[in-house]
Structure formats: structure tokens, C-alpha cells
Design a protein around this motif. Structure first.
Motif, PDB file in Angstrom:
ATOM      1  N   GLU A  65      -2.454  42.139  -5.819  1.00  0.00           N
ATOM      2  CA  GLU A  65      -1.118  42.213  -6.751  1.00  0.00           C
ATOM      3  C   GLU A  65      -1.659  42.004  -8.082  1.00  0.00           C
ATOM      4  OE1 GLU A  65       1.742  42.778  -6.370  1.00  0.00           O
ATOM      5  OE2 GLU A  65       2.563  42.389  -8.397  1.00  0.00           O
ATOM      6  N   ALA A  66      -2.715  41.164  -8.222  1.00  0.00           N
ATOM      7  CA  ALA A  66      -3.249  40.948  -9.637  1.00  0.00           C
ATOM      8  C   ALA A  66      -3.854  42.259 -10.134  1.00  0.00           C
ATOM      9  CB  ALA A  66      -4.205  39.869  -9.664  1.00  0.00           C
ATOM     10  N   THR A  67      -4.661  43.015  -9.118  1.00  0.00           N
ATOM     11  CA  THR A  67      -5.356  44.167  -9.558  1.00  0.00           C
ATOM     12  C   THR A  67      -4.161  45.328 -10.072  1.00  0.00           C
ATOM     13  OG1 THR A  67      -7.127  43.594  -8.324  1.00  0.00           O
ATOM     14  CG2 THR A  67      -7.100  45.742  -8.700  1.00  0.00           C
ATOM     15  N   LYS A  68      -3.113  45.242  -9.304  1.00  0.00           N
ATOM     16  CA  LYS A  68      -2.180  46.555  -9.506  1.00  0.00           C
ATOM     17  C   LYS A  68      -1.532  46.045 -10.778  1.00  0.00           C
ATOM     18  CE  LYS A  68      -0.784  47.589  -4.739  1.00  0.00           C
ATOM     19  NZ  LYS A  68       0.068  47.190  -3.645  1.00  0.00           N
ATOM     20  N   GLN A  69      -1.045  44.957 -10.945  1.00  0.00           N
ATOM     21  CA  GLN A  69      -0.435  44.564 -12.249  1.00  0.00           C
ATOM     22  C   GLN A  69      -1.559  44.835 -13.451  1.00  0.00           C
ATOM     23  OE1 GLN A  69       1.206  40.674 -12.878  1.00  0.00           O
ATOM     24  NE2 GLN A  69       2.070  40.671 -10.941  1.00  0.00           N
TER      25      GLN A  69
END
Ligand code: KG4
Ligand code: ZN
Length: 342
Positions: A65-69
Motif C-alpha cells: 500500500e505504501a509503495t502504491k501510494q
């Protein structure tokens, strides 16, 4: 800057998972495009500190999720990444392995270089994001939960340790004093807040080791002095003023670091001072360092507070240095719980 202009410089995705923050960030050259931090600190606070297994599980849930964001906020797709930089140490082993394994898979599937970043070098590199013109040589005050040192960065890839702590790190001392004063985790910012309403009137021992052959700091004596002060007051039935204790501790912990950092820069004839690590987010430290550098005619480059504590922007910034040096990691790179400062 247009996207095609940006594209002339390498786009680096940074990933950080050494403790309780799952972080991802994107830089293009030295320009920061995005920085995302998903923290498990609230969960950890229930236990009064970081529980390694909770940290690992939280990273597993948050790293994608952190990477996608980070990619979305940077306005790029995964295919635009030129390299993946990831913290491989030092830190909690299980926590590091989550970020490292994720970064390896991503770099492998995109067929881009993997860059293994030493977390502490990441803290040093945070200053490059504050001032795009920053170049070595410079002197750094590094103060985190694991390290306290004054460093002389000579080139982008080489530094010398001018002085360091012989026992606890400054951040560790802040956390321990927070516990003594009954303040919740994370301790450092809470001690700072309490200190703001107090006066530095208690003569705690300063963190500088006197009469030493080399430049040395020590935090265990200062921590013990705070414990003894509180116990003595309790035994005698005297009331204590927690705000004065916090303010006195903060001065004893920070004043010598600031003084010696400026002295080192002057002695070396280095004109630039930087700072890094969680304790560099401390407002008292920032003000004192600013005033001392101004008085000594030194240029101070301080990372924003959010880039002093753990983040992935600093990992991407150090990744860029390693990218330019052609320093890439193999797929067999493993996580390291401890890496010596030098
Ligand atoms: O650099 P960091 O985020 O993690 C490590 O690599 O260790 O540093 C964390 C340390 C903790 O000990 C925390 O209490 C301290 O930095 N810290 C502070 C402040 N913010 C974080 N200490 C004093 N004042 C602050 N405002
Ligand atoms: Zn750190």
C-alpha cells in the motif's frame, strides 16, 4: 519541471522498514516526488516500545500500500522506476526482511538495479533533499535512536567519524527519560513537549566525556543521574517538577553535541553543517544549532523534521548516491541487524 525533463534524471523508489515505520518514496534526481509513511507506532505504544513481531506483521500488511501510494502521489507508473533502493540494515531483522524481500521482487520483475542502503547513511543523505546544491565536504551531527556521532563527510561516499557515544545513543536516552517521567512512547517528542514548559535549573552531568583522548559522548551517566534525582526526591518525600527535569536533561543531552559539531567544522575549515536522525527533529536542538552556526558563520542545512525521523525519502536519496557510484546489490543480499557506523 515537465515529465520529460524529469525523466532525464534517474527515478528511484526508496523503501524503508527497519523499525516501526513502513515507508516508500520516489525521487527524480534530487527532487522529491512523494513520501509515504504508514506507522505502527500507535499499536506499539500500547506495549511501551517496539515489539519486533508486531512491526514485521505491520510491514507485511503495509508495504504494498505504501509503495502504491508513493507511485500515485509521484504521478508515475511502476514501469518508470529506474532503480529500487531499500534499507538492508541496521534494524529489526524480521522488519528489514519484509522491505528487502519486497524490494528484491520488484527490482527483479522490473529488471532494474537493486540498491542496498545502510539506514544510517540514509539519515545522512536526508540533507540532500533539503538543499539540492549541497555537496561534500560538510560536518554532520547524527543523533538517532541507535547512533550519536559527529561525522565529516569528505566525498559523496566517504565519511570519517570525528566523535561518537561510548554507550547509549541520544535518542535512547530521551526514550528512557520519558519512561522515568511516565511519558508514553515515542519518548523523544514527549520529553521535548514537557521541556518547553520547564527551566534547565537542575545540574545534570553533560553528555560530553571530559578528559578523553578523543571526542566522546556518554548518555548512560546522564540517564542514571535523572533516575537518581527522581528516586532521591521520592525517598525524601520532596516534590519534583517534571518539566524542569525534562528541560535540564534536554540541555545536558544536546548542548555538548551542538558545541562540538560547530567546533569540529571550524577546526576542519568546513563551511557547511548538516544534521540527521530522529533527535535532529528536536526543536531545542534545531534552534541551538541554528544559532551556533550563525554565530560561527557556518551554513546550516537541516532536513525537514519529517525527514529526520525514519522515512523512505532519505533511503531514496542515499540510493541516488549509490546509483551514481554504480554500487548495486545482488539478489542474494541479506538483511543485517547491526552494521558498524564505520
Ligand atoms: O532516526 P530515528 O527515527 O530511528 C532510528 O534510526 O533510531 O530516531 C528515533 C529516535 C527515538 O529515540 C526518538 O525518541 C527520537 O529519535 N526522537 C526525538 C524527537 N523525535 C524523535 N528525540 C528528541 N526530540 C524529538 N523531537
Ligand atoms: Zn532511523
Amino acid at each position: 519541471m515537465t515529465f520529460s525533463e524529469l525523466k532525464k534524471k534517474p527515478i528511484i523508489l526508496g523503501i524503508e522498514s527497519s523499525c516501526d515505520e513502513t515507508a516508500a518514496a520516489v525521487i527524480c534526481g534530487r527532487k522529491l516526488l512523494s513520501s509515504v509513511i504508514i506507522s505502527s507506532a500507535t499499536e506499539q505504544a500500547k506495549f511501551g516500545g517496539v515489539v519486533p513481531e508486531i512491526a514485521s506483521r505491520a510491514h507485511t500488511e503495509a508495504v504494498d500500500e505504501a509503495t502504491k501510494q508513493a507511485l500515485t502521489r509521484a504521478g508515475i507508473g511502476v514501469g518508470d522506476i529506474d532503480a529500487v533502493a531499500v534499507t538492508y540494515g541496521a534494524g529489526l531483522l524480521g522488519a528489514l526482511l519484509v522491505g528487502l524481500s519486497f524490494a528484491k521482487s520488484l527490482a527483479y520483475s522490473l529488471d532494474v538495479p537493486l540498491i542496498a542502503v545502510n539506514h544510517i547513511r540514509g539519515h545522512l543523505a536526508a540533507s540532500y533533499l533539503s538543499d539540492e546544491s549541497l555537496q561534500p565536504p560538510y560536518v554532520t551531527l547524527l543523533a538517532s535512536g541507535g547512533h550519536t556521532a559527529i561525522l565529516h563527510t569528505k566525498t559523496y561516499t566517504e565519511f570519517e567519524v570525528l566523535g561518537s557515544t561510548s554507550d547509549d545513543a541520544a535518542g535512547e536516552a530521551f526514550d528512557k527519560v520519558a519512561r522515568i517521567l511516565g511519558l508514553p512512547y515515542p519518548g523523544g517528542p514527549n520529553v521535548q513537549r514537557l521541556a518547553e514548559g520547564g527551566k534547565a535549573v537542575i545540574p545534570f552531568p553533560q553528555s560530553l566525556v571530559k578528559n578523553s583522548q578523543r571526542l566522546q559522548f556518554s548518555y548512560s551517566g546522564l540517564k542514571t543521574a535523572v533516575i537518581n534525582y527522581c528516586h532521591n526526591a521520592e525517598q525524601k518525600g520532596n516534590s519534583i517538577n517534571p518539566a524542569d527535569i525534562a528541560a535540564s536533561f534536554q540541555c545536558a543531552a544536546i548542548d555538548p553535541l551542538v558545541k562540538k559539531t560547530v567546533e569540529c567544522a571550524k577546526k576542519l575549515g568546513v563551511k557547511i553543517v548538516t544534521a540527521g536522525g530522529g533527535v535532529a527533529a528536536n526543536d531545542y536542538l534545531r534552534t541551538q544549532l541554528f544559532q551556533a552556526c550563525a554565530k560561527a558563520n557556518l551554513k546550516l542545512i537541516l532536513p525537514e523534521k519529517k525527514f529526520c525521523t525514519d522515512n523512505a525519502a532519505m533511503i531514496a536519496a542515499e540510493g541516488l548516491i549509490q546509483y551514481n557510484a554504480g554500487n548495486f546489490a545482488g539478489m542474494d543480499i541479506n538483511a543485517c541487524a547491526q552494521i558498524p557506523l564505520k
